[in-house]
Design an enzyme around this catalytic site. Structure first.
Site, short mmCIF file in Angstrom:
data_model
loop_
_atom_site.label_atom_id
_atom_site.label_comp_id
_atom_site.label_asym_id
_atom_site.label_seq_id
_atom_site.Cartn_x
_atom_site.Cartn_y
_atom_site.Cartn_z
N ASP A 72 0.86 -1.19 0.00
CA ASP A 72 0.00 0.00 0.00
C ASP A 72 0.89 1.24 0.00
O ASP A 72 2.00 1.20 0.54
CB ASP A 72 -0.91 0.01 1.23
CG ASP A 72 -2.00 -1.05 1.17
OD1 ASP A 72 -2.46 -1.36 0.06
OD2 ASP A 72 -2.39 -1.57 2.23
N ASP A 126 -6.95 -1.48 -4.70
CA ASP A 126 -8.03 -1.14 -3.76
C ASP A 126 -8.96 -0.10 -4.35
O ASP A 126 -10.18 -0.16 -4.16
CB ASP A 126 -7.44 -0.63 -2.45
CG ASP A 126 -6.59 -1.66 -1.73
OD1 ASP A 126 -6.79 -2.87 -1.94
OD2 ASP A 126 -5.70 -1.25 -0.96
#
EC number: 3.4.23.36
Length: 171
Positions: free
Chosen positions: A131, A150
């Protein structure tokens, strides 16, 4: 013999109508993986760079699911979420074949599939999801870091809900 041609046409038509949706998913996977590789090359784990007053780039690892759910477990979650991702992709391909003519529905599914595959690649290759997008809002604090996969999954979910609401309102 005429039946065979019809079946062949139907089968190839099904594959060709699946191609655009697989292409969209492939673009999501490519963008997701390129951005993750770039961040991994430019940052060390935990490094944060301020971009704006509400947005940073940061290299973070998520061993769990959305919002780091189950990230502190012993490692079983890696295999569990990988399996869920693989099963979801199989089901999405089935739905894309079945509903190839429903454009908005298929856009939603293609985005979700691309995001799911992007995160499954991370889990299989690294044991965690990479991330790097970090939004924060003053006293509200930081939103959990996320990535392109995401974003695609979230946008796909929004399109899916919108498509269903549209369908319900037509009835």
């Amino acid at each position: 013999m005429a039946t065979k041609k019809t079946t062949t046409f139907s089968s190839s038509h099904s594959r060709s109508s699946l191609a655009p949706w697989l292409g969209i998913a492939a673009i999501v996977i490519l963008l997701d993986q390129i951005t993750k590789i770039t961040i991994e090359k430019l940052f060390v784990y935990g490094e944060e760079r301020v971009v704006t007053s509400f947005f940073n780039l940061v290299l973070a690892y998520n061993r769990g699911a959305a919002f780091s759910f189950l990230s502190n477990e012993s490692g079983w979650q890696r295999y569990f979420f990988t399996a869920i991702g693989i099963v979801a992709v199989g089901f999405i391909v089935y739905l894309l074949r079945k509903h190839a003519g429903q454009r908005l529905f298929c856009w939603a599914l293609a985005l979700i599939m691309g995001g799911a595959v992007g995160n499954v690649i991370d889990r299989m290759a690294y044991g965690h999801v990479i991330d790097f997008l970090d939004f924060h809002f003053g006293s509200l604090g930081h939103f959990p870091a996320f990535n392109i996969a995401d974003m695609a999954i979230s946008l796909g979910a929004i399109l899916f809900i919108y498509d269903e609401l549209r369908r319900v309102n037509k009835q």
